[in-house]
Write a protein that holds these residues in place. Structure first.
Motif, PDB file in Angstrom:
ATOM      1  N   ASP A 125     -17.135   0.455  49.779  1.00 49.29           N
ATOM      2  CA  ASP A 125     -17.659   1.809  49.910  1.00 49.29           C
ATOM      3  C   ASP A 125     -16.755   2.654  50.812  1.00 49.29           C
ATOM      4  OD1 ASP A 125     -20.255   1.217  48.543  1.00 49.29           O
ATOM      5  OD2 ASP A 125     -20.514  -0.088  50.272  1.00 49.29           O
ATOM      6  N   SER A 143     -19.425  -2.888  45.185  1.00 46.23           N
ATOM      7  CA  SER A 143     -19.872  -1.552  45.559  1.00 46.23           C
ATOM      8  C   SER A 143     -18.669  -0.707  45.970  1.00 46.23           C
ATOM      9  CB  SER A 143     -20.882  -1.616  46.707  1.00 46.23           C
ATOM     10  OG  SER A 143     -21.386  -0.320  46.996  1.00 46.23           O
ATOM     11  N   GLU A 145     -19.082   2.802  46.226  1.00 44.44           N
ATOM     12  CA  GLU A 145     -19.717   4.110  46.393  1.00 44.44           C
ATOM     13  C   GLU A 145     -18.873   4.996  47.315  1.00 44.44           C
ATOM     14  OE1 GLU A 145     -24.008   6.096  47.726  1.00 44.44           O
ATOM     15  OE2 GLU A 145     -23.843   3.943  47.327  1.00 44.44           O
ATOM     16  N   ASN A 163     -21.119  -0.504  41.513  1.00 45.89           N
ATOM     17  CA  ASN A 163     -21.647   0.769  41.998  1.00 45.89           C
ATOM     18  C   ASN A 163     -20.491   1.742  42.178  1.00 45.89           C
ATOM     19  OD1 ASN A 163     -22.886   2.902  43.254  1.00 45.89           O
ATOM     20  ND2 ASN A 163     -23.367   1.828  45.152  1.00 45.89           N
ATOM     21  N   ARG A 185     -23.179   1.697  37.802  1.00 43.03           N
ATOM     22  CA  ARG A 185     -23.810   2.975  38.161  1.00 43.03           C
ATOM     23  C   ARG A 185     -22.728   4.041  38.339  1.00 43.03           C
ATOM     24  NH1 ARG A 185     -27.147   0.856  43.138  1.00 43.03           N
ATOM     25  NH2 ARG A 185     -25.628  -0.825  42.932  1.00 43.03           N
ATOM     26  N   THR A 223     -31.487  -2.903  36.603  1.00 41.48           N
ATOM     27  CA  THR A 223     -31.463  -2.916  38.072  1.00 41.48           C
ATOM     28  C   THR A 223     -31.507  -4.322  38.625  1.00 41.48           C
ATOM     29  OG1 THR A 223     -33.863  -2.677  38.174  1.00 41.48           O
ATOM     30  CG2 THR A 223     -32.558  -0.657  38.273  1.00 41.48           C
TER      31      THR A 223
END
Length: 228
Positions: A125, A143, A145, A163, A185, A223
């Motif tokens: 992230d 992840s 993000e 993510n 996502r 999910t």
């Protein structure tokens, strides 16, 4: 009477002298304490800086000695420690490394090479990944993000359940050759290449629009997705 006055004067003088020396001794002791405290703090600072330097040196030794080799080779802890110590990882080469679950949040990884590396569940992230290479890498459930992915090479990468929310995807290279992106996502992705969002959704990625249109049971499955 005069003798008594002289006696009291002498006693008062002696008492004042004693008080004076008590004050001198107190001030000197306070100075000594302050001076020694400064010395201790300076010594602690030098010792801590040396310990940090030694820690970074040892970590880089681990990373460099394992370059080109498979497995972890201690690189998960070494790289994470370098990031915690504020070190730049720009240009680092960990091709083929097993770095599952590594925490490199906010790291400077410009021009880094992660070709064929296992980054499943990695925390990237906010990392600066400009011009990095993830060709053939396993980014399943990783992840990213808010990460900066400008001009990153992703051909052959596996990104299922990753993510990518708010990630900057400007000039993403090889995205049509991503091996898998199902359940990734992609909400609020920034500067994505033309056609990327539609392509990703067609291949199973999710954003706010696709989640709203999906049946509740399908969304629940996505999910809870876990890569094997």
């Amino acid at each position: 009477m005069t003798q008594d006055v002289d006696t009291f004067t002498m006693i008062d003088f002696v008492a004042n002298v004693v008080k004076f020396w008590q004050i001198i001794i107190f001030v000197f002791g306070a100075y000594q304490f302050w001076a020694s405290r400064r010395e201790r703090l300076a010594s602690d600072k030098v010792r801590n800086e040396q310990a940090l330097t030694d820690s970074n040196y040892q970590a880089w030794q681990v990373v460099n000695s394992a370059q080109g080799k498979g497995g972890s080779g201690g690189r998960i802890d070494a790289l994470a420690n370098l990031v915690r110590n504020g070190q730049s990882l720009a240009g680092v080469n960990v091709d083929g490394a097993w770095l599952e679950g590594i925490n490199l949040k906010g790291a400077n990884l410009q021009h880094a090479s992660f070709r064929n590396a296992n980054l499943q569940g990695a925390l990237l992230d906010g990392a600066n990944l400009k011009h990095a290479s993830f060709e053939g890498a396993n980014l399943t459930a990783a992840s990213l993000e808010g990460a900066y992915l400008q001009a990153v090479h992703v051909a052959g990468a596996r990104m299922s359940a990753a993510n990518l929310m708010k990630a900057d995807l400007a000039d993403l290279v090889g995205w049509r050759d991503i091996q898998s992106i199902s359940y990734a996502r992609i909400n609020d992705i920034q500067r994505a290449p033309s056609g990327f969002r539609d392509w990703a959704r067609t291949n199973g990625a999710e954003d706010a629009e696709s989640q709203a249109a999906a049946p509740d049971d399908d969304h629940g499955y996505s999910t809870q997705f876990r890569a094997v």
